[in-house]
Design a protein around this motif. Structure first.
Motif, short mmCIF file in Angstrom:
data_model
loop_
_atom_site.label_atom_id
_atom_site.label_comp_id
_atom_site.label_asym_id
_atom_site.label_seq_id
_atom_site.Cartn_x
_atom_site.Cartn_y
_atom_site.Cartn_z
N UNK A 92 80.52 -47.68 65.55
CA UNK A 92 80.26 -48.51 64.38
C UNK A 92 79.87 -47.68 63.17
N UNK A 93 78.68 -47.96 62.62
CA UNK A 93 78.21 -47.19 61.45
C UNK A 93 77.38 -45.98 61.85
N UNK A 94 77.36 -45.65 63.14
CA UNK A 94 76.65 -44.48 63.68
C UNK A 94 75.14 -44.59 63.53
N UNK A 95 74.62 -45.80 63.33
CA UNK A 95 73.18 -45.98 63.17
C UNK A 95 72.42 -45.74 64.48
N UNK A 96 73.13 -45.71 65.61
CA UNK A 96 72.48 -45.45 66.89
C UNK A 96 72.09 -43.98 67.06
N UNK A 97 72.57 -43.13 66.16
CA UNK A 97 72.29 -41.70 66.25
C UNK A 97 71.42 -41.28 65.06
N UNK A 98 70.34 -40.57 65.36
CA UNK A 98 69.40 -40.16 64.32
C UNK A 98 69.97 -39.04 63.45
N UNK A 99 70.82 -38.23 64.01
CA UNK A 99 71.38 -37.09 63.28
C UNK A 99 72.76 -36.76 63.82
N UNK A 100 73.48 -35.91 63.09
CA UNK A 100 74.84 -35.57 63.47
C UNK A 100 74.92 -34.86 64.80
N UNK A 101 73.93 -34.05 65.10
CA UNK A 101 73.95 -33.33 66.38
C UNK A 101 73.90 -34.29 67.56
N UNK A 102 73.19 -35.42 67.38
CA UNK A 102 73.12 -36.41 68.46
C UNK A 102 74.50 -36.99 68.76
#
Length: 202
Positions: A92-102
């Protein structure tokens, strides 16, 4: 006028010779009429598959044109229609990940660590997470690597330094992880890729 378009005797002879040549070739190869019929059927099936693939590609392109997120993702080198649509469908909008590395770790694109004697060592990538997306990002990175390595951008200079000290396959995977981080930043910040800027997300 009708006489002008009637095939001449020489043309008929040449045409018959070509047909006879094909038949003799089949006979020389020991290919029966049944086998020839099967080859024709398989060729027709391949053509149908090509038409189906073209139709699906057009459908994907229409989907991308209708989605602003997908259009932004496709400004990233190595990210095409399949990468963009598959990534949006998965995160989706990648809100489940705190940062790009995640996100890169979720795709299995970060190296595993092994500590011995208090010293950490980096091993191969973990290969965890979404295998399909990881494959798409690796293939995209491999396709984008030659042009990026020649570009006078921060990402190009980083890539040149990496190629100078690492194997090409290592550089491809590292670039795939970098592109995944950039994709996270694009989704999270609603931004497009800017080649002139440092293309790194936390």
């Amino acid at each position: 006028m009708a006489e002008a378009h009637r095939p001449t005797r020489n043309n008929r002879i040449n045409r018959n010779a070509r047909v006879g040549s094909r038949r003799s070739s089949f006979m020389t190869l020991g290919i029966s009429c049944r086998i020839r019929a099967l080859v024709v059927e398989m060729r027709a099936e391949w053509q149908q598959l090509d038409e189906l693939i073209d139709a699906l590609n057009r459908e994907f392109m229409d989907l991308v044109r209708a989605q602003e997120q997908a259009r932004r993702l496709m400004t990233i080198p190595g990210v095409g229609v399949l990468n963009a649509t598959a990534l949006i469908a998965a995160v989706g909008d990648a809100s489940a990940f705190r940062r790009g590395r995640d996100l890169a770790a979720w795709l299995g694109l970060v190296p595993r660590q092994f500590t011995t004697g208090g010293k950490p060592r980096l091993l191969g990538i973990s290969k965890r997470g979404n295998k399909y997306l990881r494959t798409l990002f690796v293939h995209g990175a491999r396709a984008a690597l030659p042009s990026l390595a020649k570009s006078a951008t921060p990402l190009g200079r980083w890539l040149c330094g990496l190629l100078a000290r690492s194997h090409r396959n290592v550089a491809v995977v590292a670039l795939a992880a970098k592109l995944a981080r950039v994709a996270w930043a694009s989704l999270w910040q609603n931004s497009i890729f800017e080649p002139a800027h440092e293309a790194t997300a936390a």
